[in-house]
Write an enzyme that holds these catalytic residues in place. Structure first.
Site, PDB file in Angstrom:
ATOM      1  N   ARG A 288       1.291  -1.529   0.129  1.00 16.77           N
ATOM      2  CA  ARG A 288       0.301   0.032   0.365  1.00 16.77           C
ATOM      3  C   ARG A 288       1.204   1.485  -0.208  1.00 16.77           C
ATOM      4  NH1 ARG A 288      -1.996   0.913   4.377  1.00 16.77           N
ATOM      5  NH2 ARG A 288      -1.148  -0.865   5.249  1.00 16.77           N
TER       6      ARG A 288
ATOM      7  N   TYR B 246      -1.958  -3.248  -7.198  1.00 15.15           N
ATOM      8  CA  TYR B 246      -1.648  -3.648  -5.389  1.00 15.15           C
ATOM      9  C   TYR B 246      -2.418  -4.278  -4.452  1.00 15.15           C
ATOM     10  CZ  TYR B 246       1.186  -6.232  -2.162  1.00 15.15           C
ATOM     11  OH  TYR B 246       0.969  -7.477  -1.069  1.00 15.15           O
TER      12      TYR B 246
ATOM     13  N   LYS C 220      -9.918  -1.467   2.102  1.00 13.46           N
ATOM     14  CA  LYS C 220      -9.339  -1.341   2.311  1.00 13.46           C
ATOM     15  C   LYS C 220     -10.213   0.293   1.818  1.00 13.46           C
ATOM     16  CE  LYS C 220      -7.386  -3.279   5.644  1.00 13.46           C
ATOM     17  NZ  LYS C 220      -6.014  -4.096   5.084  1.00 13.46           N
TER      18      LYS C 220
ATOM     19  N   HIS D 247     -10.567  -1.822  11.747  1.00  8.81           N
ATOM     20  CA  HIS D 247      -9.458  -3.186  10.701  1.00  8.81           C
ATOM     21  C   HIS D 247      -9.325  -4.050  11.958  1.00  8.81           C
ATOM     22  CE1 HIS D 247      -4.946  -3.156   9.027  1.00  8.81           C
ATOM     23  NE2 HIS D 247      -5.549  -4.289   9.111  1.00  8.81           N
TER      24      HIS D 247
ATOM     25  N   SER E  18      -1.459  -3.539  10.127  1.00  9.93           N
ATOM     26  CA  SER E  18      -0.567  -4.489   9.122  1.00  9.93           C
ATOM     27  C   SER E  18      -0.074  -5.525   9.581  1.00  9.93           C
ATOM     28  CB  SER E  18      -0.764  -3.368   7.776  1.00  9.93           C
ATOM     29  OG  SER E  18      -1.885  -2.694   7.592  1.00  9.93           O
TER      30      SER E  18
ATOM     31  N   CYS F  34       0.896  -7.627  11.761  1.00 10.87           N
ATOM     32  CA  CYS F  34       1.009  -7.693  13.315  1.00 10.87           C
ATOM     33  C   CYS F  34       0.551  -8.536  14.014  1.00 10.87           C
ATOM     34  CB  CYS F  34       0.342  -6.192  13.933  1.00 10.87           C
ATOM     35  SG  CYS F  34       1.795  -5.211  13.503  1.00 10.87           S
TER      36      CYS F  34
ATOM     37  N   ASP G 161      -9.355  -9.438   8.763  1.00 10.18           N
ATOM     38  CA  ASP G 161      -9.244  -8.169   8.072  1.00 10.18           C
ATOM     39  C   ASP G 161      -9.711  -7.248   8.451  1.00 10.18           C
ATOM     40  OD1 ASP G 161      -6.672  -6.892   7.735  1.00 10.18           O
ATOM     41  OD2 ASP G 161      -7.501  -6.339   5.635  1.00 10.18           O
TER      42      ASP G 161
ATOM     43  N   ARG H  27       2.147 -12.180  -0.298  1.00  6.32           N
ATOM     44  CA  ARG H  27       0.806 -12.417  -0.010  1.00  6.32           C
ATOM     45  C   ARG H  27       0.175 -13.637  -0.982  1.00  6.32           C
ATOM     46  NH1 ARG H  27      -1.956  -8.450   4.241  1.00  6.32           N
ATOM     47  NH2 ARG H  27      -0.130  -7.158   3.923  1.00  6.32           N
TER      48      ARG H  27
HETATM   49  P1  GTP Z   1      -2.181  -7.802   7.606  1.00  7.43           P
HETATM   50  O1  GTP Z   1      -2.795  -8.643   6.394  1.00  7.43           O
HETATM   51  O2  GTP Z   1      -1.325  -6.717   6.885  1.00  7.43           O
HETATM   52  O3  GTP Z   1      -3.254  -6.883   8.062  1.00  7.43           O
HETATM   53  O4  GTP Z   1      -1.467  -8.473   8.381  1.00  7.43           O
HETATM   54  P2  GTP Z   1      -2.183  -9.603  10.255  1.00  7.43           P
HETATM   55  O5  GTP Z   1      -2.327  -8.676  11.069  1.00  7.43           O
HETATM   56  O6  GTP Z   1      -2.996 -10.578   9.518  1.00  7.43           O
HETATM   57  O7  GTP Z   1      -0.441 -10.059   9.971  1.00  7.43           O
HETATM   58  P3  GTP Z   1      -0.372 -11.731   9.931  1.00  7.43           P
HETATM   59  O8  GTP Z   1      -1.214 -12.562  11.482  1.00  7.43           O
HETATM   60  O9  GTP Z   1      -0.582 -12.042   8.909  1.00  7.43           O
HETATM   61  O10 GTP Z   1       0.855 -11.560  10.433  1.00  7.43           O
HETATM   62  C1  GTP Z   1       2.060 -11.007  10.176  1.00  7.43           C
HETATM   63  C2  GTP Z   1       3.533 -11.494  10.214  1.00  7.43           C
HETATM   64  O11 GTP Z   1       3.539 -11.337  12.340  1.00  7.43           O
HETATM   65  C3  GTP Z   1       3.963 -13.209   9.874  1.00  7.43           C
HETATM   66  O12 GTP Z   1       5.198 -12.332   9.383  1.00  7.43           O
HETATM   67  C4  GTP Z   1       3.476 -13.436  11.359  1.00  7.43           C
HETATM   68  O13 GTP Z   1       4.275 -14.712  10.836  1.00  7.43           O
HETATM   69  C5  GTP Z   1       4.130 -12.753  12.561  1.00  7.43           C
HETATM   70  N1  GTP Z   1       2.978 -13.065  13.949  1.00  7.43           N
HETATM   71  C6  GTP Z   1       2.249 -13.176  13.776  1.00  7.43           C
HETATM   72  N2  GTP Z   1       1.319 -13.800  14.835  1.00  7.43           N
HETATM   73  C7  GTP Z   1       2.525 -13.545  15.683  1.00  7.43           C
HETATM   74  C8  GTP Z   1       2.767 -13.568  16.760  1.00  7.43           C
HETATM   75  O14 GTP Z   1       2.363 -14.351  17.069  1.00  7.43           O
HETATM   76  N3  GTP Z   1       4.264 -13.700  17.413  1.00  7.43           N
HETATM   77  C9  GTP Z   1       5.082 -12.975  16.963  1.00  7.43           C
HETATM   78  N4  GTP Z   1       6.848 -13.326  16.930  1.00  7.43           N
HETATM   79  N5  GTP Z   1       5.281 -13.438  15.225  1.00  7.43           N
HETATM   80  C10 GTP Z   1       3.845 -12.745  14.823  1.00  7.43           C
HETATM   81  C1  SPV Z   2      -2.714  -4.144   4.867  1.00  7.58           C
HETATM   82  O1  SPV Z   2      -1.951  -3.949   5.010  1.00  7.58           O
HETATM   83  O2  SPV Z   2      -3.360  -4.194   5.848  1.00  7.58           O
HETATM   84  C2  SPV Z   2      -3.749  -5.397   4.349  1.00  7.58           C
HETATM   85  C3  SPV Z   2      -3.062  -5.950   3.101  1.00  7.58           C
HETATM   86  O3  SPV Z   2      -4.553  -6.534   5.042  1.00  7.58           O
HETATM   87  S1  SPV Z   2      -3.834  -4.251   2.038  1.00  7.58           S
HETATM   88  O4  SPV Z   2      -5.225  -5.206   0.859  1.00  7.58           O
HETATM   89  O5  SPV Z   2      -3.260  -4.175   0.587  1.00  7.58           O
HETATM   90  O6  SPV Z   2      -4.601  -4.013   2.818  1.00  7.58           O
HETATM   91 MN    MN Z   3      -4.906  -5.591   6.816  1.00  3.04          MN
END
Ligand code: GTP
Ligand code: SPV
Ligand code: MN
Length: 585
Positions: free
Chosen positions: A68, A196, A205, A225, A247, A249, A276, A368
């Site tokens: 983004r 993207y 979003k 979110h 994002s 996290c 999400d 992704r």
């Molecule tokens: P968006 O799709 O961007 O909104 O991200 P999200 O909030 O869904 O994050 P996601 O669960 O995909 O995790 C993002 C990164 O953080 C990945 O590389 C995970 O492996 C890592 N991660 C997720 N949960 C944990 C956790 O509990 N501990 C640690 N150390 N890393 C984590």
């Molecule tokens: C984020 O960045 O929080 C995502 C991926 O979930 S996007 O769809 O690019 O916003």
């Molecule tokens: Mn997101």
């Protein structure tokens, strides 16, 4: 009979963009099969190994189009003050003029796809129709997975229904003329020059958060979110939890959590409602109910493995598009963290030969998978309930290597709103910019709130007043606190179950806690640190609240709050003052 306003808009866009063809998507299997066939034939997609990844495809985005772009994202409200200090504002008339110049003739030689889609479960009073017009078949295919696309949406629309409009063109992917522009007063998004994710899949979003947040404020609900999960305990009691993390996290991972053997044996279960976005509205009983407006996952690939998130891996085995991961010789995919041992050679996300000695990442950190939610083994039987699921807890969390303890509970809704408003998190690769930089990200909505953040906080406080004692409890978590050597103090992933158990107990008024200046913290025994292999010393550090660090944060928050001028709710300033007082001199 057709929909006159829709047809008139498509015609207007056709004249502006001059495509060779206009094609109305019906969402059928035959249609997507044909589209995939065309994209494979022209090299847009690579078909993956049909045994290991049936009906799945590999996509490389332009190297300048991998995340983004917050600096190129605009809220074009009539008044600049309505976009607020956290958004880029542009004058709507000027933005229209700029974009019309760019869109003029931009689809020559291309097909204009009309993509009708539904956000929200079919038949839900919360569901809303959007129409995206795009010249990217990759976007069409992604929208088909991420939303309920095609005839179903047109049926819902009827001949006179309202719809949100999204106009998208790949342009020439030139970052200099990239615009992700929102016109809340026209229920319109115009996106140019990026293919993207959040820049181009306009139901996600752009519509479900930025435009929907504006509508939600007017109509008395929340567009957030947030993931939604359902936690079932051994007694069969179900607790639905919504969680807002910025994002990359941890939302997808928490939503699909697999409890450890001990919990499974005892009868605990985690089910996924969404990963999400959540739309939260009051039900007839005065409680807050949540739906996931999406139908798919656009999940972060790196870090996803059999150990960390087997549900995600199962979900993206078939019918999936992988974007910017690495491509192996046998037509499978790889990313950092998928396996301990990397492939001896593969093609990286840029298409270059890669070996473990290359010294670069094989997959882009923001690579992704795009997979149907229905394929996730942990998908909740309630995920498409038209009325949504009753939310008992709201959890905020950020990526904080210092200061913020593993988990604590807000004293009440107002204090919880303050916790959300003052959240900070270290930046990730999900947006273009400096990874690791700490910034305020209120409610994980900094890049997604379509109006003045001060008014948004006011809305949160108002919603809380309306719900009274039926509102969810609010918590704050931090999975990312580090020790002096830079290692994570908390194992995370499946072990986050220990924190969820405490949250669920607190929602019933149970679970041990002690009051601290920042909120209710767990007692040392409540989390079972020993069981997850966290030493007593590490547990102490994980839960510690350093008064000097927190006092410094309070002063910094005061500076942050000043940005919002007289639109900062007085209650939040009072909460900041009260925190300082509790921290003592
Ligand atoms: P968006 O799709 O961007 O909104 O991200 P999200 O909030 O869904 O994050 P996601 O669960 O995909 O995790 C993002 C990164 O953080 C990945 O590389 C995970 O492996 C890592 N991660 C997720 N949960 C944990 C956790 O509990 N501990 C640690 N150390 N890393 C984590
Ligand atoms: C984020 O960045 O929080 C995502 C991926 O979930 S996007 O769809 O690019 O916003
Ligand atoms: Mn997101």
């Amino acid at each position: 009979m057709g929909h006159r306003r829709l047809e008139a808009w498509v015609e207007e866009v056709r004249r502006l963009t001059e495509p060779d063809h206009v094609y109305w998507c019906d969402g059928s299997q035959a249609e997507i099969d044909r589209l995939y066939g065309e994209m494979v034939a022209d090299g847009t997609l690579i078909r993956l190994n049909p045994e290991k990844h049936p009906n799945s495809y590999y996509f490389r985005s332009d190297v300048n189009d991998v995340a983004r772009v917050e600096q190129r994202t605009f809220i074009c409200s009539r008044l600049e003050s309505d976009a607020g200090p956290t958004n880029n504002w542009a004058d709507p008339a000027q933005m229209h003029a700029t974009l019309e110049g760019l869109f003029r003739g931009c689809m020559r030689g291309r097909t204009l796809y009309v993509v009708p889609y539904l956000m929200g479960p079919p038949g839900s009073p919360m569901a809303k129709v959007g129409i995206e017009l795009t010249d990217s078949p990759y976007v069409v295919a992604s929208m088909r997975t991420m939303t309920r696309m095609g005839a179903m949406a047109l049926d819902e629309l009827g001949t006179d229904g309202d719809f949100s409009r999204g106009l998208h063109s790949t342009g020439h992917l030139d970052p200099a003329v990239r615009y992700i522009s929102h016109f809340p007063d026209e229920n319109l998004v115009m996106s140019f020059s990026s293919n993207y994710g959040g820049n181009a899949l306009l139901g996600k979003k752009c519509f479900a958060l930025r435009l929907a947040s504006v509508v939600a404020r007017k109509e008395g609900w929340l567009a957030e979110h947030m993931l939604i999960l359902g936690l079932t305990d051994p007694q069969g009691r179900k607790t639905f939890i919504a969680a807002a993390f910025p994002s990359a996290c941890g939302k997808t991972n928490l939503a699909m959590l697999v409890p450890s053997d001990k919990y499974l044996a005892a009868g605990w279960k985690v089910e996924t409602v969404g990963d999400d976005i959540a739309w939260l509205k009051f039900g007839a009983d005065g409680r807050l109910y949540g739906v996931n407006p999406e139908a798919g996952f656009f999940g972060v690939a790196p870090g996803t493995s059999e150990e960390t998130n087997p549900n995600a891996l199962a979900a993206c085995r078939v019918n999936t598009i992988f974007t910017n991961v690495a491509l192996c010789e046998d037509g499978t995919v790889w990313w950092e963290g998928l396996t301990d041992v990397p492939p001896s050679h593969c093609l990286d996300w840029k298409g270059q030969p890669w070996t473990p000695g290359s010294g670069t990442k094989a997959a882009h950190p923001n690579s992704r998978f795009t997979a149907p939610a229905s394929q996730c083994p942990s998908i909740s039987p309630d995920w498409e309930k038209p009325e949504g699921v009753p939310i008992s807890a709201i959890v905020f969390g950020g990526r904080r290597s210092t200061t913020v303890p593993l988990v604590f509970e807000a004293f009440n809704w107002q204090h919880g709103t303050y916790l959300g408003a003052t959240m900070s998190s270290e930046k990730t690769a999900a947006a273009v910019g400096d990874v690791g930089e700490l910034r305020h990200d209120p409610m994980a909505m900094l890049p997604f709130c379509g109006y003045h953040m001060g008014d948004y906080w006011r809305h949160w406080l108002d919603v809380g007043k309306r719900g009274g004692d039926r509102m969810p409890r609010i918590f704050h978590v931090n999975w990312f606190r580090k020790d002096a050597d830079g290692g994570y103090l908390w194992p995370g992933y499946g072990d986050n179950m220990h924190v969820l158990e405490w949250i669920a107990a607190r929602c019933r008024g149970e679970g041990d806690y002690v009051d601290s200046p920042i909120g209710r913290v767990t007692t040392p025994d409540a989390i079972g640190f020993r069981e997850v292999g966290v030493s007593e010393a590490d547990a102490k550090e994980l839960m510690s609240v350093d008064r000097d660090e927190w006092r410094a944060d309070v002063f910094e928050r005061e500076v942050f709050f000043r940005k919002f001028g007289d639109r900062l709710p007085q209650e939040l300033r009072e909460e900041n003052d009260a925190l300082l007082e509790r921290l003592g001199e």
